[in-house]
Motif scaffolding. Structure first.
Motif, PDB file in Angstrom:
ATOM      1  N   ALA A 389      10.433  -6.300  -0.924  1.00 43.53           N
ATOM      2  CA  ALA A 389      11.060  -7.450  -1.420  1.00 43.53           C
ATOM      3  C   ALA A 389      11.539  -7.352  -2.887  1.00 43.53           C
ATOM      4  N   LEU A 390      10.653  -6.370  -3.721  1.00 44.37           N
ATOM      5  CA  LEU A 390      11.306  -5.931  -5.070  1.00 44.37           C
ATOM      6  C   LEU A 390      12.578  -5.176  -4.945  1.00 44.37           C
ATOM      7  N   ALA A 391      12.704  -4.143  -3.973  1.00 45.74           N
ATOM      8  CA  ALA A 391      13.952  -3.729  -3.780  1.00 45.74           C
ATOM      9  C   ALA A 391      15.040  -4.479  -3.409  1.00 45.74           C
ATOM     10  N   ASP A 392      14.882  -5.549  -2.660  1.00 43.62           N
ATOM     11  CA  ASP A 392      15.776  -6.187  -1.904  1.00 43.62           C
ATOM     12  C   ASP A 392      16.310  -7.230  -3.253  1.00 43.62           C
ATOM     13  N   ALA A 393      15.320  -7.661  -4.307  1.00 42.39           N
ATOM     14  CA  ALA A 393      15.575  -8.661  -5.022  1.00 42.39           C
ATOM     15  C   ALA A 393      16.048  -7.955  -6.481  1.00 42.39           C
ATOM     16  N   ALA A 394      15.500  -6.984  -6.938  1.00 42.33           N
ATOM     17  CA  ALA A 394      15.742  -6.288  -8.263  1.00 42.33           C
ATOM     18  C   ALA A 394      15.920  -4.944  -8.220  1.00 42.33           C
ATOM     19  N   GLY A 395      16.084  -4.075  -7.109  1.00 45.09           N
ATOM     20  CA  GLY A 395      16.420  -2.803  -6.772  1.00 45.09           C
ATOM     21  C   GLY A 395      15.330  -1.908  -6.780  1.00 45.09           C
ATOM     22  N   PHE A 396      15.595  -0.602  -6.492  1.00 49.63           N
ATOM     23  CA  PHE A 396      14.490   0.365  -6.219  1.00 49.63           C
ATOM     24  C   PHE A 396      13.972   0.870  -7.163  1.00 49.63           C
ATOM     25  N   GLY A 397      14.603   0.580  -8.541  1.00 49.70           N
ATOM     26  CA  GLY A 397      13.593   1.043  -9.875  1.00 49.70           C
ATOM     27  C   GLY A 397      12.439   0.262 -10.078  1.00 49.70           C
ATOM     28  N   TRP A 398      12.491  -0.996  -9.573  1.00 44.60           N
ATOM     29  CA  TRP A 398      11.405  -1.749  -9.765  1.00 44.60           C
ATOM     30  C   TRP A 398      10.101  -1.542  -8.778  1.00 44.60           C
ATOM     31  N   ALA A 399      10.706  -1.562  -7.692  1.00 39.02           N
ATOM     32  CA  ALA A 399      10.054  -1.146  -6.402  1.00 39.02           C
ATOM     33  C   ALA A 399       9.054   0.136  -6.724  1.00 39.02           C
ATOM     34  N   PHE A 400       9.618   1.157  -7.069  1.00 39.20           N
ATOM     35  CA  PHE A 400       9.093   2.236  -7.449  1.00 39.20           C
ATOM     36  C   PHE A 400       8.240   2.476  -8.735  1.00 39.20           C
ATOM     37  N   GLY A 401       8.648   1.628  -9.442  1.00 41.44           N
ATOM     38  CA  GLY A 401       8.086   1.390 -11.007  1.00 41.44           C
ATOM     39  C   GLY A 401       6.740   0.624 -10.739  1.00 41.44           C
ATOM     40  N   VAL A 402       6.385  -0.329 -10.198  1.00 42.48           N
ATOM     41  CA  VAL A 402       5.393  -0.974  -9.648  1.00 42.48           C
ATOM     42  C   VAL A 402       4.417  -0.171  -9.157  1.00 42.48           C
ATOM     43  N   SER A 403       5.044   0.535  -7.985  1.00 43.25           N
ATOM     44  CA  SER A 403       4.213   1.478  -7.279  1.00 43.25           C
ATOM     45  C   SER A 403       3.632   2.654  -8.125  1.00 43.25           C
ATOM     46  N   GLY A 404       4.160   3.118  -8.965  1.00 45.41           N
ATOM     47  CA  GLY A 404       3.717   4.110  -9.891  1.00 45.41           C
ATOM     48  C   GLY A 404       2.575   3.711 -10.879  1.00 45.41           C
ATOM     49  N   ALA A 405       3.009   2.578 -11.450  1.00 45.46           N
ATOM     50  CA  ALA A 405       2.107   1.827 -12.316  1.00 45.46           C
ATOM     51  C   ALA A 405       0.711   1.597 -11.845  1.00 45.46           C
ATOM     52  N   LEU A 406       0.449   1.290 -10.293  1.00 45.45           N
ATOM     53  CA  LEU A 406      -0.913   1.023  -9.615  1.00 45.45           C
ATOM     54  C   LEU A 406      -1.376   2.321  -9.639  1.00 45.45           C
ATOM     55  N   MET A 407      -1.136   3.474  -9.760  1.00 43.61           N
ATOM     56  CA  MET A 407      -1.692   4.628  -9.660  1.00 43.61           C
ATOM     57  C   MET A 407      -2.181   4.957 -11.261  1.00 43.61           C
ATOM     58  N   LEU A 408      -1.570   4.486 -12.100  1.00 44.49           N
ATOM     59  CA  LEU A 408      -1.884   4.640 -13.386  1.00 44.49           C
ATOM     60  C   LEU A 408      -3.129   3.684 -13.758  1.00 44.49           C
ATOM     61  N   ILE A 409      -3.091   2.617 -13.177  1.00 43.27           N
ATOM     62  CA  ILE A 409      -4.054   1.369 -13.310  1.00 43.27           C
ATOM     63  C   ILE A 409      -5.454   2.026 -12.494  1.00 43.27           C
ATOM     64  N   ALA A 410      -5.214   2.545 -11.542  1.00 41.40           N
ATOM     65  CA  ALA A 410      -6.478   3.144 -10.775  1.00 41.40           C
ATOM     66  C   ALA A 410      -7.099   4.531 -11.724  1.00 41.40           C
ATOM     67  N   ALA A 411      -6.283   4.944 -12.277  1.00 41.19           N
ATOM     68  CA  ALA A 411      -6.822   6.025 -13.233  1.00 41.19           C
ATOM     69  C   ALA A 411      -7.755   5.504 -14.326  1.00 41.19           C
ATOM     70  N   LEU A 412      -7.322   4.175 -15.020  1.00 41.33           N
ATOM     71  CA  LEU A 412      -8.123   3.451 -15.867  1.00 41.33           C
ATOM     72  C   LEU A 412      -9.535   2.958 -15.301  1.00 41.33           C
ATOM     73  N   ALA A 413      -9.583   2.886 -14.203  1.00 38.22           N
ATOM     74  CA  ALA A 413     -10.620   2.733 -13.354  1.00 38.22           C
ATOM     75  C   ALA A 413     -11.729   3.752 -13.210  1.00 38.22           C
ATOM     76  N   TRP A 414     -11.244   5.083 -13.339  1.00 36.27           N
ATOM     77  CA  TRP A 414     -11.939   6.400 -13.211  1.00 36.27           C
ATOM     78  C   TRP A 414     -12.542   6.705 -14.386  1.00 36.27           C
TER      79      TRP A 414
END
Length: 431
Positions: A389-414
């Motif tokens: 949905a993000l890719a449709d609305a704002a482009g692939f940059g936002w879609a992959f940016g949010v996905s990568g940010a989730l990995m970084l947030i998980a790193a904070l949990a560790w």
């Protein structure tokens, strides 16, 4: 004991933090991890994993485009990936009960057959909704063989080589993933239906391998499990490592399993300007990076501990995923896909070994494992839909940016997590 005195490896270590799970110790008589042999039952599971991944890799490059051929948008095409994970998620709590009643081997075989039949039916889908239903039903079989295999690996893996075993098992999947997408891209010329039929055939080969080879070892494990105390999910949640593993499992499911399969082929076509061949190359490079990392990180997880490798992998995979969405050339697209795979391969053995440390070999952890798997499935469901949905609305940059940010947030949990690897294991492996 003074903090300056070396600790006897055979002496039990008492956790000093409430978030730290009980840590197993290894007596002096136990051989080092480098000298132990992988149990035969696990070798069978590893061989079957390779065949399964090979077939799935063949399907991956064409699945989103097959869905798009019915005239739907990016989000709807991505939902086909989520449907598979949704059925896995819904059926996961039941799968533990099925394993207890039927045993690991029958559950594993039934699960593979269900996925094979689902894949064959998908090849003959005439509408988008048929495709969605047929693909989704395969998730039921998938969770059956996944949970039964995870339970066997936790129980049968020697405690001094849990990282290695997790690495071997994941490597088998990824070696199949290296060949699968390349074959899938090459087979695209045969039409959208052929890869699904080939996938079904590969699964029936895996059924044959397990049927012939996985017998006495598995049945013996089942009899032993009958007397094991059951570990409750609430007890596992007392361990900080398990809570962090749930977070990283969700982010990995979202990014590495969901968005990667659903959006990378579409990004290759719409932004990079290439077709299934480049999409297959990108998926294969992810698998290559993953497999290359696993050849090293499985052993390092047993030597250095779980946490350092998990943290490193989450950061590398997260940053590379963000870069994939910003790619405009085939070279950048390929290199960043490779780096994302390296990050994923770095974190997976430590993450799975930490969960195994929390459960231990003397407790039945079916429900604990199913919840861990459910987090990955939840991420795989939400990731393609929301990122699509993000890719449709704002482009692939936002879609992959949010996905990568989730990995970084998980790193904070560790970051606050205490190490779960037994000190004696790491000492023996270094020696």
């Amino acid at each position: 004991m003074s903090h300056l005195e070396p600790r006897d490896p055979a002496e039990p270590r008492i956790p000093t933090d409430p978030d730290e799970p009980p840590v197993e110790t290894v007596p002096d008589a136990v051989p080092s991890a480098s000298r132990e042999k992988v149990p035969e039952a696990i070798k069978v599971l590893i061989a079957a994993a390779f065949v399964i991944a090979l077939g799935y890799g063949i399907v991956a490059p064409v699945l989103p485009q097959f869905a798009s051929s019915f005239g739907v948008g990016v989000a709807a095409a991505s939902a086909v990936i989520s449907a598979f994970a949704l059925c896995r998620l819904v059926f996961a709590p039941v799968s533990g009960t099925v394993v207890n009643r039927l045993g690991e081997r029958p559950t594993y075989l039934i699960g593979l057959i269900v996925v094979a039949l689902s894949s064959a039916a998908t090849a003959f889908a005439q509408t988008y909704w048929q495709l969605l239903v047929f693909r989704g039903l395969g998730g039921i079989g998938s969770t059956m063989f996944t949970v039964s295999a995870m339970g066997l690996i936790v129980r049968l893996s020697p405690r001094t080589m849990r990282g290695r075993v997790s690495g071997y098992y994941a490597t088998a999947f990824l070696l199949g993933g290296i060949l699968g997408p390349v074959l899938g891209g090459a087979l695209a010329g045969l039409g959208m239906h052929a890869p699904f039929l080939i996938y079904a055939a590969a699964l029936f080969v895996a059924v044959l391998v397990v049927w012939l080879r996985l017998k006495d070892e598995t049945l013996g494990a089942r009899r032993g499990a009958a007397t094991q105390p059951v570990m409750r999910v609430r007890d596992a949640l007392d361990a900080g490592a398990y809570r962090a593993a749930l977070a990283s499992s969700f982010s990995t499911g979202w990014t590495a399993m969901g968005v990667r399969v659903a959006l990378v082929p579409l990004l290759a076509t719409q932004i990079v300007g290439e077709g299934p061949a480049v999409a297959g190359l990108a998926l294969a490079l992810f698998a290559v990076g993953n497999a290359c990392a696993l050849t090293v990180t499985g052993r390092l997880t047993d030597r250095w501990g779980r946490k350092p490798l998990v943290l490193t992998g989450l950061v590398v995979c997260g940053v590379a995923t963000i870069g994939v969405g910003l790619s405009s050339t085939v070279v950048a697209f390929a290199v960043l896909s490779l780096l994302a795979g390296v990050g994923s391969g770095t974190l997976n053995p430590g993450q799975q070994a930490a969960v195994a440390d929390v459960i231990g070999p003397d407790r039945a952890g079916g429900k604990v494992l199913s919840r861990y798997q459910m987090c990955a499935d939840a991420g795989q469901i939400a990731g393609p839909i929301i990122a699509g949905a993000l890719a449709d609305a704002a482009g692939f940059g936002w879609a992959f940016g949010v996905s990568g940010a989730l990995m970084l947030i998980a790193a904070l949990a560790w970051l606050p997590v205490r190490e779960t690897a037994p000190d004696a294991t790491r000492t023996e492996t270094k020696e």
